[in-house]
Design a protein around this motif. Structure first.
Motif, PDB file in Angstrom:
ATOM      1  N   ASN A 118       0.519  -1.449  -0.333  1.00  0.00           N
ATOM      2  CA  ASN A 118       0.386   0.323  -0.157  1.00  0.00           C
ATOM      3  C   ASN A 118       0.729   1.593  -0.170  1.00  0.00           C
ATOM      4  O   ASN A 118       2.066   1.719   0.295  1.00  0.00           O
ATOM      5  CB  ASN A 118      -1.020   0.189   0.518  1.00  0.00           C
ATOM      6  N   LYS A 119       0.431   2.327  -0.401  1.00  0.00           N
ATOM      7  CA  LYS A 119       0.594   3.692   0.419  1.00  0.00           C
ATOM      8  C   LYS A 119       2.117   4.157   1.320  1.00  0.00           C
ATOM      9  O   LYS A 119       3.311   4.577   0.892  1.00  0.00           O
ATOM     10  CB  LYS A 119      -0.055   4.660  -0.313  1.00  0.00           C
ATOM     11  N   THR A 120       1.751   3.477   2.272  1.00  0.00           N
ATOM     12  CA  THR A 120       2.525   3.622   3.385  1.00  0.00           C
ATOM     13  C   THR A 120       3.591   3.264   3.560  1.00  0.00           C
ATOM     14  O   THR A 120       4.329   3.802   3.719  1.00  0.00           O
ATOM     15  CB  THR A 120       0.878   3.870   4.524  1.00  0.00           C
ATOM     16  N   GLN A 121       2.845   1.856   2.906  1.00  0.00           N
ATOM     17  CA  GLN A 121       4.374   0.873   3.154  1.00  0.00           C
ATOM     18  C   GLN A 121       5.604   1.663   2.190  1.00  0.00           C
ATOM     19  O   GLN A 121       6.460   0.839   2.010  1.00  0.00           O
ATOM     20  CB  GLN A 121       4.058  -0.620   2.974  1.00  0.00           C
ATOM     21  N   VAL A 122       4.554   1.813   1.129  1.00  0.00           N
ATOM     22  CA  VAL A 122       6.105   1.995  -0.470  1.00  0.00           C
ATOM     23  C   VAL A 122       7.037   3.227   0.213  1.00  0.00           C
ATOM     24  O   VAL A 122       8.280   3.448   0.329  1.00  0.00           O
ATOM     25  CB  VAL A 122       5.164   2.600  -1.460  1.00  0.00           C
ATOM     26  N   VAL A 123       6.246   4.590   1.064  1.00  0.00           N
ATOM     27  CA  VAL A 123       6.848   5.354   1.311  1.00  0.00           C
ATOM     28  C   VAL A 123       7.806   5.359   2.799  1.00  0.00           C
ATOM     29  O   VAL A 123       9.005   5.694   2.636  1.00  0.00           O
ATOM     30  CB  VAL A 123       5.539   6.603   1.960  1.00  0.00           C
ATOM     31  N   LEU A 124       7.326   4.345   3.329  1.00  0.00           N
ATOM     32  CA  LEU A 124       8.224   4.228   4.485  1.00  0.00           C
ATOM     33  C   LEU A 124       9.313   3.323   4.120  1.00  0.00           C
ATOM     34  O   LEU A 124      10.521   3.826   4.769  1.00  0.00           O
ATOM     35  CB  LEU A 124       7.298   3.669   5.549  1.00  0.00           C
ATOM     36  N   PHE A 125       9.827   2.938   3.445  1.00  0.00           N
ATOM     37  CA  PHE A 125      10.305   1.302   2.211  1.00  0.00           C
ATOM     38  C   PHE A 125      10.862   2.886   2.187  1.00  0.00           C
ATOM     39  O   PHE A 125      12.945   2.565   2.249  1.00  0.00           O
ATOM     40  CB  PHE A 125       9.883   0.743   1.697  1.00  0.00           C
ATOM     41  N   SER A 126      10.885   3.596   1.475  1.00  0.00           N
ATOM     42  CA  SER A 126      11.833   4.833   1.201  1.00  0.00           C
ATOM     43  C   SER A 126      12.118   5.487   2.286  1.00  0.00           C
ATOM     44  O   SER A 126      13.329   6.196   2.012  1.00  0.00           O
ATOM     45  CB  SER A 126      10.823   5.470  -0.064  1.00  0.00           C
TER      46      SER A 126
END
Length: 190
Positions: A118-126
């Motif tokens: 989801n969007k939150t996971q992608v942002v936190l990954f980066s």
């Protein structure tokens, strides 16, 4: 998890078949994506200014300087892999310096096993390497004067290494909250 040096990944990704009846494909902002060409050089500017201004202080202990420069990129990529480990995802491979072109900037990246993010996971990954290797050292530089120069140097170096992550974060923050990322495909509900 495999670690590869000087090797490109194959572009064949075995994917599970999905059907999206009530979803539409989202394109990333092309203007922001075009910044990726220049971002590494742009984010290196503060680092170069810092080195120029404080060269005498940094040159006094060149061993620490060389260690920070050599270890920053691998530790940065391990922070991405750490996020996968924390969230229970597997990392297929970490690539260091894949062949992108003759005059391309040396890069590295983590390739998680294919899945839905989801969007939150992608942002936190980066975002995790920025937090651990730029924000934390910057805060330590405020409170520990004896290592102030080295922490600021590490923070700025990681900021330049994270330039592509920063652009990805900006792009993903502009997407709708309900979007899902399937590798290179981003979908949202209609």
């Amino acid at each position: 998890m495999k670690i590869s040096f000087f090797k490109n990944e194959s572009h064949f990704h075995p994917r599970i078949s999905y059907t999206f009846e009530n979803a539409e494909l989202i394109r990333m902002n092309d203007k922001i994506q075009n910044l990726k060409k220049y971002s590494t050089w742009l984010f290196m500017l503060p680092l170069l200014i810092f080195i120029f201004v404080f060269y005498k202080n940094l040159g006094s202990n060149s061993t620490v300087l060389i260690a920070i420069v050599i270890l920053c990129l691998p530790v940065h990529e391990l922070c991405h892999a750490l996020f996968c480990w924390i969230t229970g995802r597997k990392v297929e491979r970490i690539f260091f310096f894949p062949y992108k072109g003759v005059f391309s900037v040396p890069t590295a990246y983590v390739k998680p096993v294919f899945g839905v993010w989801n969007k939150t996971q992608v942002v936190l990954f980066s975002l995790l390497p920025l937090i651990l290797l730029s924000l934390v050292p910057a805060l330590l530089a405020i409170f520990i004067p004896s290592v102030r120069m080295w922490m600021i140097f590490l923070s700025l170096l990681n900021l330049s290494v994270s330039s592509l992550d920063i652009i990805d974060i900006v792009c993903f923050l502009k997407l709708p909250q309900n979007c899902l990322c399937f590798g290179d495909i981003i979908l949202t509900a209609k």
